[in-house]
Design a protein around this motif. Sequence first.
Motif, PDB file in Angstrom:
ATOM      1  N   ARG A  67      50.890  52.201   5.067  1.00 40.86           N
ATOM      2  CA  ARG A  67      52.257  52.017   4.562  1.00 40.86           C
ATOM      3  C   ARG A  67      52.623  50.536   4.633  1.00 40.86           C
ATOM      4  N   ARG A  68      53.038  49.993   3.477  1.00 40.53           N
ATOM      5  CA  ARG A  68      53.559  48.633   3.458  1.00 40.53           C
ATOM      6  C   ARG A  68      55.004  48.699   3.946  1.00 40.53           C
ATOM      7  N   LEU A  69      55.273  48.101   5.097  1.00 41.73           N
ATOM      8  CA  LEU A  69      56.557  48.292   5.764  1.00 41.73           C
ATOM      9  C   LEU A  69      57.723  47.714   4.981  1.00 41.73           C
ATOM     10  N   ALA A  70      57.519  46.625   4.267  1.00 45.85           N
ATOM     11  CA  ALA A  70      58.625  45.978   3.560  1.00 45.85           C
ATOM     12  C   ALA A  70      59.145  46.819   2.400  1.00 45.85           C
ATOM     13  N   THR A  71      58.259  47.583   1.765  1.00 36.90           N
ATOM     14  CA  THR A  71      58.644  48.333   0.561  1.00 36.90           C
ATOM     15  C   THR A  71      58.605  49.847   0.749  1.00 36.90           C
ATOM     16  N   GLY A  72      57.920  50.312   1.788  1.00 36.55           N
ATOM     17  CA  GLY A  72      57.747  51.744   1.983  1.00 36.55           C
ATOM     18  C   GLY A  72      56.624  52.340   1.169  1.00 36.55           C
ATOM     19  N   GLU A  73      55.911  51.525   0.395  1.00 39.26           N
ATOM     20  CA  GLU A  73      54.796  52.044  -0.400  1.00 39.26           C
ATOM     21  C   GLU A  73      53.712  52.619   0.514  1.00 39.26           C
ATOM     22  N   VAL A  74      53.113  53.718   0.051  1.00 44.05           N
ATOM     23  CA  VAL A  74      52.048  54.362   0.815  1.00 44.05           C
ATOM     24  C   VAL A  74      50.767  54.344  -0.022  1.00 44.05           C
ATOM     25  N   PHE A  75      49.679  53.978   0.606  1.00 41.83           N
ATOM     26  CA  PHE A  75      48.384  53.905  -0.058  1.00 41.83           C
ATOM     27  C   PHE A  75      47.385  54.777   0.698  1.00 41.83           C
TER      28      PHE A  75
END
Length: 276
Positions: A67-75
């Motif tokens: 999870r990219r913490l700044a955007t909430g994107e999950v990969f």
Amino acid sequence: MPTYLELSEAIRQVLLGEAVAPRRQVLPIPGGSFLVMPAADSEWAVCKLVTVEPGRTPAVRAEVWARRLATGEVFRLPGEEITRRRTAALSLLAAHLLAPRREGALLLVGPGAQGEAHLEAFAEAFPLTRVLVRGRGKERVEALLERAQGMGLAAEAWAGEEVPGDVAFVVTATPSPTPVLPGRLPEGVFLAAVGSFRPDMREVPESLVREAALYCDTEDALLEAGELQGVGRPVVTLREALLGRRSEGRFVLFKSVGHALFDLAAVRAYLGSSPD
């Protein structure tokens, strides 16, 4: 896709940074084990999930959740490929830092995925004069030799009892519970032992461990690596080595068992930093 040198640099940055990761959790499941390996820094929260089921093919399945913490994107990333490449990049980082000799032959013991990844990594970073391969499966040995030859390297199967004197780099990448190397190595060799990962597994004979300058990937290796059980002298972690600490010995042994910090580093290399 990042290069092995880029991955090794990402690992260096994570080891010297403020990332945190607990010891891996191992839970029993029917027919095997379930491993959970989380890590985080100021930009990423990462967790690798692994199932080990010896009765199935493949026996090991893995995926990395990030999870990219700044955007909430999950990969969701392929865990086997992440592990394959970041493990070789870790060995490469240690070799760049610690290898007494910078040019020579590469000996690979274990012609599987890790053997191939280490071939790619060391060929990317060092002038290899030739490649030697040993393994139990003839077809896999021949496939790795063809891979090396396709990269423009002289390559042959190693069937001798002694490691040739021109060998500068050795990689053992097998699941063997017993040693896969002879009891003597040439002066100044860099040995990356990446296959064994339990206290009852030992790719490197005790006679070599006694002669080596000892290094490991993290302190967890002191508990998990068979080669390091009962060693009566300090073993320098890679982070300590990056900060200048050194061990003494006739050659260098770098023992790695893996860690979530290296998965975090791979995520950073594959997916990049958070946008401003």
